[in-house]
Design an enzyme around this catalytic site. Structure first.
Site, PDB file in Angstrom:
ATOM      1  CD  GLU A 127      -2.670  -0.652   2.508  1.00 14.93           C
ATOM      2  OE1 GLU A 127      -4.026  -1.547   2.257  1.00 14.93           O
ATOM      3  OE2 GLU A 127      -2.627  -0.928   3.467  1.00 14.93           O
ATOM      4  CB  CYS A 168       2.665   7.680   3.694  1.00 10.96           C
ATOM      5  SG  CYS A 168       3.205   6.557   4.508  1.00 10.96           S
ATOM      6  CB  CYS A 175       6.973  -4.680   9.687  1.00 12.32           C
ATOM      7  SG  CYS A 175       8.255  -4.170  10.187  1.00 12.32           S
ATOM      8  CB  CYS A 182       2.569  -1.384  14.190  1.00 19.15           C
ATOM      9  SG  CYS A 182       2.470  -0.853  12.288  1.00 19.15           S
ATOM     10  N   GLY A 220       6.312  -1.685   6.611  1.00 11.91           N
ATOM     11  CA  GLY A 220       7.616  -2.449   6.534  1.00 11.91           C
ATOM     12  C   GLY A 220       8.580  -1.368   7.162  1.00 11.91           C
ATOM     13  CD  GLU A 221      13.265  -0.114  10.332  1.00 12.92           C
ATOM     14  OE1 GLU A 221      12.379   0.252  11.511  1.00 12.92           O
ATOM     15  OE2 GLU A 221      13.870   0.552  10.579  1.00 12.92           O
ATOM     16  CB  SER A 252      10.137   6.152   9.441  1.00  8.92           C
ATOM     17  OG  SER A 252       9.289   6.258  10.585  1.00  8.92           O
ATOM     18  CB  SER A 274       9.414   4.817  15.127  1.00  8.98           C
ATOM     19  OG  SER A 274       7.694   4.442  15.730  1.00  8.98           O
ATOM     20  CG  LEU A 275      12.149   7.800  21.373  1.00  7.39           C
ATOM     21  CD1 LEU A 275      13.134   6.591  21.880  1.00  7.39           C
ATOM     22  CD2 LEU A 275      12.276   9.198  21.777  1.00  7.39           C
ATOM     23  CG  ASN A 276       6.413   5.244  19.399  1.00 10.61           C
ATOM     24  OD1 ASN A 276       6.533   6.432  18.933  1.00 10.61           O
ATOM     25  ND2 ASN A 276       6.541   4.499  18.340  1.00 10.61           N
ATOM     26  CG  ASN A 350      -4.877   6.636  13.878  1.00  9.63           C
ATOM     27  OD1 ASN A 350      -5.204   8.371  14.124  1.00  9.63           O
ATOM     28  ND2 ASN A 350      -3.350   6.600  13.372  1.00  9.63           N
TER      29      ASN A 350
HETATM   30  S1  SF4 Z   1       8.769  -0.704  12.536  1.00 13.18           S
HETATM   31 FE1  SF4 Z   1       7.232   0.341  11.326  1.00 13.18          FE
HETATM   32  S2  SF4 Z   1       5.442  -0.219  10.335  1.00 13.18           S
HETATM   33 FE2  SF4 Z   1       6.958  -2.318  11.247  1.00 13.18          FE
HETATM   34  S3  SF4 Z   1       5.540  -2.887  13.624  1.00 13.18           S
HETATM   35 FE3  SF4 Z   1       6.543  -1.037  13.737  1.00 13.18          FE
HETATM   36  S4  SF4 Z   1       5.605   0.461  13.387  1.00 13.18           S
HETATM   37 FE4  SF4 Z   1       4.571  -0.992  12.211  1.00 13.18          FE
END
Ligand code: SF4
Length: 422
Positions: A127, A168, A175, A182, A220-221, A252, A274-276, A350
């Site tokens: 996608e 995007c 992934c 996710c 994906g990563e 990212s 992507s820290l979180n 979300n």
């Molecule tokens: S790396 Fe990105 S796409 Fe892969 S599981 Fe984590 S948030 Fe989802």
């Protein structure tokens, strides 16, 4: 001069940098009296023949012409490239394929976001999403007191007065990183995308809309497919191709430390982390990658990342109710990014049915953002786009023909999903 095999399988045009294309075209740049031609008329170059400077220049010029035709004029028929001679066109027709993605499904959200499901040649699907950002939204997010005031109104979204159109794109089918929040992570990894499959997503989207920005935040990563992503970035940045600015291409990552270092040494694009979470305990729970490369190692890598002048690393932070949204988290986040040119992108989760996570209230989001902004950070709140078609952050996944998840969700329009970031 690369080893050339004129009998071998098709070369995908979108997998070639302009220099590689020029190398392939070198045999056509030799002056006629120097040419060696085989029985089929295919030009050959003796491996020991060092090409002359004019030959190299001619090949480069041709590669540039072809890049213009494909990436700037979207011509995909070699015969229409009228400024190439017949011989070159004939060879390209035989040996180089301009790859196309066939659209399996497309959806438009009420806020103007478009999501595309593409078929791959091996019947897998990926996608990509086009995300419009209205001027009003940008104003609201970045200029109006710098504090989140909620989603823009329908009228604002209706204005169609976009400040940017972001593509995007996906880098893998599925992934392997298994981030808990996710949707793509649930699917598991099927395979990584080839360079031409990555580049062609942008090509197809740009054919339809004047894309201004690219983010590798789809399925994906990206850094789990680092070599192909680096090469794809180089092709996307080529000034004679799609000519994206290095500031407008963002990769990212969930935090694959060695690959971050490789990216920084190889190509100049924007980096998002992507820290979180602000403690290893929480981060390891929601992002298993943290068990291998913890927060300290990740931040040290960010500190050493070769950033150009006036460039910043974006730290994405999905806000999960009662998991990582406290003022203590905000204080730790402030400390963690100290010394790194940064901006913070807060992403209220979300929600989706079945998820263990909840979205914090707007008030909590505002307070978290206010804490950071008041202490001098640039902290924006990302307004998730395309939620009604599952195109919002982390909601992408391949729903047909994938390792996992293929049987459960065959109804594109009926899907309900969740969120993530890289
Ligand atoms: S790396 Fe990105 S796409 Fe892969 S599981 Fe984590 S948030 Fe989802």
């Amino acid at each position: 001069m690369p080893d050339l095999c004129y009998d071998c399988v098709v070369i995908y045009f979108q997998s070639l940098t302009r220099d590689e294309l020029a190398d392939l075209l070198l045999p056509f740049s030799a002056r006629p009296r120097d040419r060696h031609v085989d029985a089929d008329g295919t030009p050959l170059v003796e491996l020991n023949d060092a090409p002359s400077l004019p030959e190299i220049k001619r090949a480069r010029m041709r590669a540039k012409q072809i890049y213009h035709w494909v990436y700037q004029r979207f011509v995909t028929d070699w015969d229409q490239m009228t400024d190439l001679n017949k011989e070159v066109r004939g060879w390209l027709k035989e040996n180089v394929e301009i790859f196309r993605l066939s659209e399996r499904h497309a959806q438009q959200a009420t806020d103007g976001t478009h999501k595309f499901l593409w078929n791959l040649p091996d019947h897998k699907t990926i996608e990509s999403v086009i995300i419009p950002a209205a001027l009003q939204e940008k104003d609201k997010m970045e200029n109006d007191g710098k504090v989140f005031r909620g989603r823009p109104s329908e009228e604002e979204l209706d204005s169609q007065h976009w400040s940017r159109l972001t593509a995007c794109i996906s880098s893998q089918v599925g992934c392997a990183m298994a981030c808990k929040f996710c949707l793509t992570g649930i699917q598991g990894l099927d395979r990584s995308l080839a360079v031409h499959e990555i580049v062609t997503q942008v090509f197809e989207l740009r054919k339809q809309a004047p894309i201004t920005n690219i983010v590798f935040m789809g399925m994906g990563e990206p850094l789990h497919n680092v070599d192909n992503v680096i090469k794809a970035c180089k092709i996307l940045l080529d000034e004679d191709g799609m000519n994206f600015s290095k500031r407008k291409v963002t990769v990212s990552t969930s935090g694959l430390v060695p690959a971050i270092e490789q990216l920084g040494q190889s190509v100049d694009v924007s980096l998002a982390i992507s820290l979180n979470a602000t403690t290893d305990e929480v981060r390891s729970k929601i992002m298993p990658v943290n068990k291998k490369w913890n927060i300290e190692k990740l931040m040290e890598t960010c500190r050493n990342y070769p950033l150009g002048s006036h460039r910043r690393i974006t730290f994405e932070y999905v806000l999960l109710k009662d998991v990582n949204d406290t003022m203590e988290d905000a204080a730790r986040l402030l400390k963690l990014v100290r010394g790194i040119p940064n901006k913070i992108n807060l992403i209220p989760f979300n929600e989706h049915s079945g998820s263990e996570f909840l979205r914090p209230s707007d008030e909590t989001v505002r307070k978290f953002q206010r804490y950071l902004v008041d202490r001098g950070l640039t902290a924006t709140v990302r307004i998730s786009r395309g939620q009604d078609i599952l195109a919002a952050c982390g909601q992408l996944r391949s729903i047909f023909g994938t390792a996992r998840g293929s049987d459960r969700h065959k109804d594109w329009a009926g899907l309900k999903g969740m969120a993530g970031t890289s």
